[in-house]
Design an enzyme around this catalytic site. Structure first.
Site, PDB file in Angstrom:
ATOM      1  NE  ARG A 237      29.168 -57.675 -26.816  1.00 20.89           N
ATOM      2  CZ  ARG A 237      28.446 -56.582 -26.624  1.00 20.89           C
ATOM      3  NH1 ARG A 237      27.560 -56.192 -27.533  1.00 20.89           N
ATOM      4  NH2 ARG A 237      28.609 -55.845 -25.547  1.00 20.89           N
ATOM      5  CD  GLU A 266      31.484 -55.714 -33.215  1.00 21.56           C
ATOM      6  OE1 GLU A 266      31.741 -54.758 -32.459  1.00 21.56           O
ATOM      7  OE2 GLU A 266      30.395 -56.289 -33.219  1.00 21.56           O
ATOM      8  CG  HIS A 285      28.819 -52.770 -31.697  1.00 21.73           C
ATOM      9  ND1 HIS A 285      29.508 -53.827 -31.163  1.00 21.73           N
ATOM     10  CD2 HIS A 285      27.827 -52.507 -30.801  1.00 21.73           C
ATOM     11  CE1 HIS A 285      28.968 -54.177 -30.006  1.00 21.73           C
ATOM     12  NE2 HIS A 285      27.944 -53.392 -29.769  1.00 21.73           N
TER      13      HIS A 285
HETATM   14  P1  NAP Z   1      19.171 -58.894 -20.658  1.00 23.86           P
HETATM   15  O1  NAP Z   1      18.060 -58.022 -20.203  1.00 23.86           O
HETATM   16  O2  NAP Z   1      20.050 -59.541 -19.659  1.00 23.86           O
HETATM   17  O3  NAP Z   1      18.562 -59.983 -21.647  1.00 23.86           O
HETATM   18  C1  NAP Z   1      19.214 -61.138 -22.046  1.00 23.86           C
HETATM   19  C2  NAP Z   1      18.203 -62.258 -22.117  1.00 23.86           C
HETATM   20  O4  NAP Z   1      18.859 -63.427 -22.620  1.00 23.86           O
HETATM   21  C3  NAP Z   1      17.609 -62.624 -20.764  1.00 23.86           C
HETATM   22  O5  NAP Z   1      16.220 -62.550 -20.891  1.00 23.86           O
HETATM   23  C4  NAP Z   1      18.056 -64.056 -20.502  1.00 23.86           C
HETATM   24  O6  NAP Z   1      16.939 -64.721 -19.933  1.00 23.86           O
HETATM   25  C5  NAP Z   1      18.366 -64.550 -21.897  1.00 23.86           C
HETATM   26  N1  NAP Z   1      19.417 -65.580 -21.912  1.00 23.86           N
HETATM   27  C6  NAP Z   1      20.616 -65.544 -21.299  1.00 23.86           C
HETATM   28  N2  NAP Z   1      21.313 -66.657 -21.580  1.00 23.86           N
HETATM   29  C7  NAP Z   1      20.526 -67.388 -22.390  1.00 23.86           C
HETATM   30  C8  NAP Z   1      20.668 -68.652 -23.020  1.00 23.86           C
HETATM   31  N3  NAP Z   1      21.783 -69.362 -22.843  1.00 23.86           N
HETATM   32  N4  NAP Z   1      19.672 -69.111 -23.800  1.00 23.86           N
HETATM   33  C9  NAP Z   1      18.545 -68.377 -23.963  1.00 23.86           C
HETATM   34  N5  NAP Z   1      18.341 -67.184 -23.388  1.00 23.86           N
HETATM   35  C10 NAP Z   1      19.320 -66.714 -22.610  1.00 23.86           C
HETATM   36  O7  NAP Z   1      20.155 -58.058 -21.612  1.00 23.86           O
HETATM   37  P2  NAP Z   1      19.799 -56.816 -22.575  1.00 23.86           P
HETATM   38  O8  NAP Z   1      19.948 -55.550 -21.836  1.00 23.86           O
HETATM   39  O9  NAP Z   1      18.533 -57.089 -23.285  1.00 23.86           O
HETATM   40  O10 NAP Z   1      21.036 -56.940 -23.588  1.00 23.86           O
HETATM   41  C11 NAP Z   1      21.230 -58.099 -24.358  1.00 23.86           C
HETATM   42  C12 NAP Z   1      22.562 -58.076 -25.071  1.00 23.86           C
HETATM   43  O11 NAP Z   1      22.516 -57.159 -26.146  1.00 23.86           O
HETATM   44  C13 NAP Z   1      23.757 -57.604 -24.235  1.00 23.86           C
HETATM   45  O12 NAP Z   1      24.299 -58.666 -23.487  1.00 23.86           O
HETATM   46  C14 NAP Z   1      24.711 -57.086 -25.272  1.00 23.86           C
HETATM   47  O13 NAP Z   1      25.605 -58.103 -25.657  1.00 23.86           O
HETATM   48  C15 NAP Z   1      23.829 -56.721 -26.451  1.00 23.86           C
HETATM   49  N6  NAP Z   1      23.757 -55.259 -26.715  1.00 23.86           N
HETATM   50  C16 NAP Z   1      24.218 -54.781 -27.899  1.00 23.86           C
HETATM   51  C17 NAP Z   1      24.090 -53.448 -28.198  1.00 23.86           C
HETATM   52  C18 NAP Z   1      24.569 -52.892 -29.501  1.00 23.86           C
HETATM   53  O14 NAP Z   1      25.073 -51.773 -29.529  1.00 23.86           O
HETATM   54  N7  NAP Z   1      24.395 -53.598 -30.591  1.00 23.86           N
HETATM   55  C19 NAP Z   1      23.527 -52.565 -27.256  1.00 23.86           C
HETATM   56  C20 NAP Z   1      23.076 -53.082 -26.062  1.00 23.86           C
HETATM   57  C21 NAP Z   1      23.188 -54.444 -25.798  1.00 23.86           C
HETATM   58  P3  NAP Z   1      17.134 -65.981 -18.984  1.00 23.86           P
HETATM   59  O15 NAP Z   1      18.003 -65.568 -17.867  1.00 23.86           O
HETATM   60  O16 NAP Z   1      15.774 -66.397 -18.567  1.00 23.86           O
HETATM   61  O17 NAP Z   1      17.765 -66.990 -19.861  1.00 23.86           O
HETATM   62  C1  GLV Z   2      26.717 -52.667 -26.566  1.00 22.67           C
HETATM   63  O1  GLV Z   2      27.012 -53.514 -27.348  1.00 22.67           O
HETATM   64  C2  GLV Z   2      26.382 -52.947 -25.216  1.00 22.67           C
HETATM   65  O2  GLV Z   2      26.531 -54.114 -24.792  1.00 22.67           O
HETATM   66  O3  GLV Z   2      25.988 -52.009 -24.531  1.00 22.67           O
END
Ligand code: NAP
Ligand code: GLV
Ligand code: GLV
Length: 319
Positions: A237, A266, A285
Site C-alpha cells: 500500500r 491513488e 495498482h
Molecule cells: P499476509 O500473508 O497477511 O502477509 C503479511 C505479512 O506481513 C505477514 O507475514 C505478517 O507477519 C507481516 N506483518 C504484519 N504486520 C507487520 C508489521 N507491523 N511489521 C512487520 N511485519 C508485519 O498478506 P499477503 O496476502 O501477503 O498480502 C500483503 C499485502 O499486499 C496486503 O495486505 C495488501 O495490502 C497488498 N496487496 C497488494 C496487491 C496489489 O495489487 N498491489 C495485491 C495483493 C495484496 P507477522 O504477523 O508475523 O508480522
Molecule cells: C490488492 O491490492 C489487494 O489487496 O488485493
C-alpha cells in the site's frame, strides 16, 4: 420467498456473478465505469443484504452504523485496510477477503518491477520512443544485476514468501526478512532486524498490510540506511512509504530506483514528482490483474457471500 440481494460496487469477471445467480441470489452491479462516491454507495447499500466491495470503497464506522442490516461484505482484494474491521465485528457484519488466489500474480508484478527498476526500463523505453536511441551504447542504461544479490522482504507473508522463492530459485538471491513472528520456509530466508535489512539489502520489497503500525514505515531515516544501489519495490500500500522522503531519496540518488504498484494517493495526480523521476516506475495498482487471479477472486467473493447469507462461516473470514 424473496431473493437475498447482493450489490457489487464495480463490474468484476462474471464467474462469481454467475455462481451467485445460479444459487438464487439477486445480483445488481454498479453500471458506471467508475467507483461510486461514498454517499452513493451509502445510499444504495440500504437496499441490499450483502456487498462485494473494491479496495477503493471506504467502509468506515459511519457507513457500517448506517448499514448495520448488512449480513456480509466481501472485499475484492486481500488487503482490507479500507474496511473498519472493529466496527464490523461489533455489528456482527461478516467480512471476507480474497487471500492466496492473487499471491502468484502479485509476486510476479513485484519481480517484474524489480527487473524494470534495476534495468532502467522507464528511462530506456522513453529514450527509444523519444528518438534518443542513436546507436548501441556500450555504457548506456547500466543497471545492477539480480543474481546473487540480497533481497530484503518486509513482511514475509503469502506474497512476500512467493517473491522470495522466485528470487531464491531463479536468481540465487540471499533472502532476509522482517515479520513479527519467525516464518518457517524452505529457502533459508533469515529473519533480521529492520535496520539490518535496510543496510544489507540490494532489493527491498514491501509486503506488510497497511495498519497504524506500518503507516510511513519507510521514511527519511530508513532511506539513510539503504545502499546506494538499493532498489525499493512496493506492491503493498502506498501509505507504507513516506512518499516525500522517497522522492528525495530518488532525486538525490540516495537509492538507485523504485518500482511502485501502489501510491499515496491513488490515482497519483499527474503533477506528482514521482512521474518526473526516470528512476521511479509507477504502475496503476495492477498486482492481482491476471485473468486467472481475478477469476478466482470473483469466485471466492461469491462463495464468501453465499456462506454469509446462508448462516455459515465465510471461506476466508476476516471477522
Ligand atoms: P499476509 O500473508 O497477511 O502477509 C503479511 C505479512 O506481513 C505477514 O507475514 C505478517 O507477519 C507481516 N506483518 C504484519 N504486520 C507487520 C508489521 N507491523 N511489521 C512487520 N511485519 C508485519 O498478506 P499477503 O496476502 O501477503 O498480502 C500483503 C499485502 O499486499 C496486503 O495486505 C495488501 O495490502 C497488498 N496487496 C497488494 C496487491 C496489489 O495489487 N498491489 C495485491 C495483493 C495484496 P507477522 O504477523 O508475523 O508480522
Ligand atoms: C490488492 O491490492 C489487494 O489487496 O488485493
Ligand atoms: C547484445 O546484443 C549482444 O549480442 O551481446
Amino acid at each position: 420467498m424473496t431473493k437475498k440481494k447482493v450489490f457489487i460496487t464495480r463490474k468484476i469477471l462474471s464467474d462469481g456473478i454467475e455462481l451467485l445467480v445460479s444459487q438464487g441470489f439477486q445480483v445488481d452491479i454498479n453500471p458506471e465505469d467508475r467507483p461510486l462516491s461514498y454517499d452513493e454507495l451509502n445510499k444504495i447499500a440500504g437496499d441490499y443484504d450483502a456487498l462485494i466491495t473494491m479496495l477503493s470503497d471506504k467502509i468506515d464506522e459511519q457507513f457500517l452504523e448506517k448499514n448495520s442490516h448488512l449480513k456480509v461484505i466481501s472485499n475484492y482484494a486481500v488487503g482490507f485496510n479500507n474496511i473498519d474491521i472493529k466496527t464490523a465485528s461489533r455489528l456482527n457484519i461478516a467480512i471476507g477477503n480474497t487471500p492466496d488466489v492473487l499471491t502468484e500474480a502479485t509476486a510476479e508484478i513485484a519481480l517484474g518491477l524489480m527487473i524494470a527498476a534495476t534495468r532502467n526500463f522507464k528511462k530506456a523505453s522513453k529514450s527509444a520512443e523519444g528518438g534518443r536511441w542513436k546507436n548501441w551504447d556500450p555504457q548506456g542504461h547500466l543497471g545492477h544485476a539480480l543474481k546473487g544479490k540480497t533481497l530484503g522482504v518486509i513482511g514475509l507473508g503469502r506474497i512476500g514468501l512467493r517473491l522470495a522463492e522466485m528470487c531464491s530459485h531463479a536468481f540465487k538471491m540471499k533472502i532476509v526478512y522482517t515479520a513479527r513472528s519467525e516464518k518457517s520456509n524452505s529457502i533459508s530466508a533469515q529473519k533480521v532486524e529492520m535496520n539490518d535489512l535496510l543496510k544489507t539489502s540490494d532489493f527491498i520489497s514491501i509486503h506488510v498490510p497497511l495498519t497504524n503500525e506500518t503507516r510511513k514505515l519507510i521514511g527519511v531515516n530508513e532511506f539513510k540506511l539503504m545502499k546506494q544501489n538499493a532498489v525499493l519495490i512496493n506492491t503493498a500500500r502506498g501509505e507504507i512509504i513516506d512518499q516525500e522522503a522517497l522522492i528525495n531519496a530518488l532525486s538525490n540518488n540516495t537509492i538507485f530506483a523504485a518500482g511502485l504498484d501502489v501510491t499515496d494517493p491513488e490515482p497519483l495526480p499527474l503533477s506528482n514528482d514521482l512521474f518526473k523521476l526516470e528512476n521511479a516506475i509507477i504502475l496503476p495498482h495492477i498486482g492481482s490483474a491476471t485473468f486467472e487471479a481475478r477469476r478466482e477472486m470473483s469466485l471466492m467473493c461469491a462463495r464468501n457471500i453465499i456462506a454469509g447469507l446462508t448462516g455459515k462461516e465465510l471461506e476466508s473470514p476476516i471477522v
